[in-house]
Design a protein around this motif. Structure first.
Motif, PDB file in Angstrom:
ATOM      1  N   VAL A 135       3.009   6.379  -7.929  1.00 52.81           N
ATOM      2  CA  VAL A 135       3.256   6.104  -6.518  1.00 52.81           C
ATOM      3  C   VAL A 135       4.359   7.050  -6.064  1.00 52.81           C
ATOM      4  CG1 VAL A 135       3.924   4.403  -4.796  1.00 52.81           C
ATOM      5  CG2 VAL A 135       2.588   3.690  -6.806  1.00 52.81           C
ATOM      6  N   TYR A 181       7.034   8.157  -3.435  1.00 51.50           N
ATOM      7  CA  TYR A 181       7.839   7.623  -2.349  1.00 51.50           C
ATOM      8  C   TYR A 181       8.578   8.713  -1.584  1.00 51.50           C
ATOM      9  CZ  TYR A 181       6.978   3.046  -4.319  1.00 51.50           C
ATOM     10  OH  TYR A 181       6.358   1.904  -4.781  1.00 51.50           O
ATOM     11  N   GLU A 201       0.999  -1.065  -4.765  1.00 55.40           N
ATOM     12  CA  GLU A 201       1.296  -1.985  -5.869  1.00 55.40           C
ATOM     13  C   GLU A 201       0.042  -2.693  -6.402  1.00 55.40           C
ATOM     14  OE1 GLU A 201       2.277  -3.997  -1.943  1.00 55.40           O
ATOM     15  OE2 GLU A 201       2.778  -2.080  -2.852  1.00 55.40           O
ATOM     16  N   GLU A 202      -1.103  -2.533  -5.743  1.00 54.84           N
ATOM     17  CA  GLU A 202      -2.351  -3.137  -6.211  1.00 54.84           C
ATOM     18  C   GLU A 202      -3.139  -2.210  -7.144  1.00 54.84           C
ATOM     19  OE1 GLU A 202      -4.735  -5.082  -3.102  1.00 54.84           O
ATOM     20  OE2 GLU A 202      -2.994  -4.792  -1.809  1.00 54.84           O
ATOM     21  N   ARG A 217      -4.175  -0.252 -10.368  1.00 57.90           N
ATOM     22  CA  ARG A 217      -4.004  -0.574 -11.782  1.00 57.90           C
ATOM     23  C   ARG A 217      -4.734   0.434 -12.657  1.00 57.90           C
ATOM     24  NH1 ARG A 217      -0.503  -3.164 -10.129  1.00 57.90           N
ATOM     25  NH2 ARG A 217      -0.320  -5.395  -9.917  1.00 57.90           N
TER      26      ARG A 217
END
Length: 132
Positions: free
Chosen positions: A68, A70, A105-106, A108
């Motif tokens: 991720v 940022y 955040e989902e 995986r």
């Protein structure tokens, strides 16, 4: 926001980008040993042969790993975004953003995904990945 840097197709990668414009994901396949090769290479990393035509693949795979982001270090990227290596059903890995109606955040490892093609202004269609 400044524009995003554009891909720069060359003799090696042009067939890949041409397939993307048609809405197809294509990877090289060695005619000598039959193995798929991605990212594009001038010679097969498995047997050294140089006859590596591009062939369409399913565009289905699973997330191998991801990050991720940022803080973007290049212009044109809205943060946060998810970059992933995807294990394709055909046995090679492809790289791209996880997009769609999914929060970072989902995402995986092992999540099934499918290629999609999004318009990059000034270039055309680029492959990204959506949850399957």
């Amino acid at each position: 926001m400044d524009p995003r840097p554009l891909p720069r197709p060359n003799a090696l990668t042009s067939p890949y980008w041409e397939a993307c414009q048609r809405g197809e994901l294509a990877v090289q396949r060695c005619r000598a040993c039959g193995r798929r090769v991605h990212l594009p290479e001038p010679a097969c990393p498995h047997c050294g042969a140089t006859d590596l035509p591009y062939e369409p693949v399913s565009g289905r795979g699973t997330v191998h790993t991801f990050s991720v982001v940022y803080r973007a270090f290049l212009p044109g990227f809205a943060t946060p975004y998810v970059l992933a290596w995807v294990d394709l059903e055909e046995g090679v890995r492809a790289f791209g953003d996880i997009v769609g109606d999914i929060a970072p955040e989902e995402v995986r490892v092992g999540m099934p995904v499918r290629v999609c093609f999004d318009e990059l202004p000034g270039f055309g269609r680029i492959p990204n990945w959506r949850p399957a």
